[in-house]
Design an enzyme around this catalytic site. Structure first.
Site, mmCIF file in Angstrom:
data_model
loop_
_atom_site.group_PDB
_atom_site.id
_atom_site.type_symbol
_atom_site.label_atom_id
_atom_site.label_comp_id
_atom_site.label_asym_id
_atom_site.label_seq_id
_atom_site.Cartn_x
_atom_site.Cartn_y
_atom_site.Cartn_z
ATOM 1 N N CYS A 1 8.416 -6.316 -3.866
ATOM 2 C CA CYS A 1 7.251 -5.481 -3.270
ATOM 3 C C CYS A 1 6.326 -4.898 -4.332
ATOM 4 O O CYS A 1 6.370 -5.535 -5.451
ATOM 5 C CB CYS A 1 7.447 -4.486 -2.251
ATOM 6 S SG CYS A 1 8.610 -3.348 -2.885
ATOM 7 N N GLY A 2 5.683 -3.915 -4.140
ATOM 8 C CA GLY A 2 4.974 -3.161 -5.204
ATOM 9 C C GLY A 2 5.842 -2.465 -5.994
ATOM 10 O O GLY A 2 5.546 -2.288 -7.508
#
Length: 119
Positions: free
Chosen positions: A65-66
Protein backbone atom coordinates in the site's frame (compact mmCIF):
# COMPACT_ATOMS: atom_id res chain seq x y z
CA UNK A 1 11.56 -9.51 17.13
CA UNK A 2 10.52 -8.74 13.57
CA UNK A 3 7.71 -10.55 11.79
CA UNK A 4 8.96 -12.68 8.86
CA UNK A 5 5.84 -11.56 6.95
CA UNK A 6 7.14 -7.94 6.97
CA UNK A 7 9.32 -7.72 3.86
CA UNK A 8 11.56 -4.79 3.04
CA UNK A 9 11.21 -3.14 -0.40
CA UNK A 10 14.60 -4.34 -1.67
CA UNK A 11 13.71 -7.96 -0.87
CA UNK A 12 10.38 -7.53 -2.71
CA UNK A 13 12.15 -5.89 -5.66
CA UNK A 14 14.64 -8.78 -5.91
CA UNK A 15 11.83 -11.35 -5.66
CA UNK A 16 9.87 -9.51 -8.39
CA UNK A 17 12.93 -9.63 -10.66
CA UNK A 18 13.12 -13.40 -10.14
CA UNK A 19 9.38 -13.83 -10.74
CA UNK A 20 8.89 -15.19 -7.22
CA UNK A 21 6.25 -12.66 -6.07
CA UNK A 22 2.69 -11.75 -6.97
CA UNK A 23 2.44 -8.14 -5.76
CA UNK A 24 -1.05 -6.98 -4.71
CA UNK A 25 -1.58 -3.22 -4.30
CA UNK A 26 -4.43 -2.56 -1.85
CA UNK A 27 -4.59 1.22 -2.31
CA UNK A 28 -7.51 2.92 -4.03
CA UNK A 29 -7.73 3.22 -7.85
CA UNK A 30 -6.77 6.93 -7.93
CA UNK A 31 -3.64 6.24 -5.86
CA UNK A 32 -2.75 3.32 -8.13
CA UNK A 33 -3.29 5.44 -11.26
CA UNK A 34 -0.98 8.20 -9.98
CA UNK A 35 1.88 5.93 -8.96
CA UNK A 36 2.40 2.19 -8.87
CA UNK A 37 4.99 -0.53 -8.84
CA UNK A 38 5.37 -2.18 -12.21
CA UNK A 39 3.52 -5.49 -12.31
CA UNK A 40 1.38 -4.91 -9.21
CA UNK A 41 -2.27 -6.00 -9.34
CA UNK A 42 -4.92 -3.69 -7.85
CA UNK A 43 -7.25 -5.09 -5.16
CA UNK A 44 -8.35 -2.07 -3.05
CA UNK A 45 -8.75 -2.65 0.68
CA UNK A 46 -12.13 -0.84 0.57
CA UNK A 47 -13.57 -3.69 -1.54
CA UNK A 48 -11.08 -6.39 -0.53
CA UNK A 49 -12.11 -9.99 -1.11
CA UNK A 50 -9.37 -12.37 0.00
CA UNK A 51 -10.74 -15.17 -2.19
CA UNK A 52 -10.42 -12.97 -5.31
CA UNK A 53 -6.63 -12.96 -5.00
CA UNK A 54 -5.32 -15.22 -7.77
CA UNK A 55 -3.57 -18.32 -6.50
CA UNK A 56 -0.27 -18.76 -8.24
CA UNK A 57 1.76 -21.77 -7.12
CA UNK A 58 5.43 -20.95 -6.91
CA UNK A 59 4.88 -17.21 -6.35
CA UNK A 60 4.54 -15.64 -2.91
CA UNK A 61 1.63 -13.24 -2.48
CA UNK A 62 2.85 -9.90 -1.14
CA UNK A 63 0.48 -7.05 -0.26
CA UNK A 64 1.54 -3.43 -0.70
CA UNK A 65 0.00 0.00 0.00
CA UNK A 66 1.19 3.56 0.62
CA UNK A 67 2.79 3.17 4.06
CA UNK A 68 2.33 -0.45 5.13
CA UNK A 69 -0.78 -0.02 7.32
CA UNK A 70 -3.43 -1.11 4.79
CA UNK A 71 -1.25 -3.89 3.39
CA UNK A 72 -0.87 -5.33 6.90
CA UNK A 73 -4.66 -5.18 7.32
CA UNK A 74 -5.12 -6.95 3.96
CA UNK A 75 -2.53 -9.56 4.95
CA UNK A 76 -4.28 -10.26 8.26
CA UNK A 77 -7.65 -10.56 6.52
CA UNK A 78 -6.18 -12.79 3.79
CA UNK A 79 -4.53 -15.11 6.33
CA UNK A 80 -7.73 -15.35 8.40
CA UNK A 81 -9.99 -16.06 5.43
CA UNK A 82 -7.79 -18.34 3.32
CA UNK A 83 -5.16 -19.83 5.61
CA UNK A 84 -2.71 -19.40 2.71
CA UNK A 85 0.74 -18.00 3.33
CA UNK A 86 1.47 -14.43 2.27
CA UNK A 87 3.42 -11.34 3.36
CA UNK A 88 3.35 -7.58 3.02
CA UNK A 89 5.87 -4.92 2.10
CA UNK A 90 6.71 -2.91 5.20
CA UNK A 91 6.69 0.84 4.59
CA UNK A 92 4.66 0.58 1.37
CA UNK A 93 5.40 2.48 -1.81
CA UNK A 94 6.82 5.32 0.30
CA UNK A 95 9.63 3.04 1.51
CA UNK A 96 9.97 1.63 -2.04
CA UNK A 97 10.58 5.13 -3.43
CA UNK A 98 12.92 6.04 -0.54
CA UNK A 99 14.99 2.99 -1.47
CA UNK A 100 15.33 4.39 -5.02
CA UNK A 101 13.37 1.55 -6.61
CA UNK A 102 11.54 2.09 -9.93
CA UNK A 103 7.85 2.87 -10.28
CA UNK A 104 5.31 3.97 -12.87
CA UNK A 105 3.85 7.44 -12.30
CA UNK A 106 1.87 10.25 -13.89
CA UNK A 107 3.85 13.40 -14.67
CA UNK A 108 1.76 16.17 -13.04
CA UNK A 109 2.98 18.75 -15.55
CA UNK A 110 2.11 16.79 -18.70
CA UNK A 111 -0.28 14.05 -17.59
CA UNK A 112 1.96 11.52 -19.33
CA UNK A 113 2.56 8.07 -17.84
CA UNK A 114 6.24 7.61 -17.05
CA UNK A 115 7.79 4.20 -16.46
CA UNK A 116 10.84 4.86 -14.32
CA UNK A 117 12.51 1.55 -14.99
CA UNK A 118 11.45 -2.04 -14.74
CA UNK A 119 12.90 -4.81 -12.71
Amino acid sequence: MSDPRDLDPKAVFDALKRGDVLLIDVREPAEFANQRIHGALLHPLSTFDARAIPANPGRQIVFQCGSGKRSRMALDKFLAETGAEAAHMAGGIGAWKSAGLPCVSINPATGAVEDHGRY
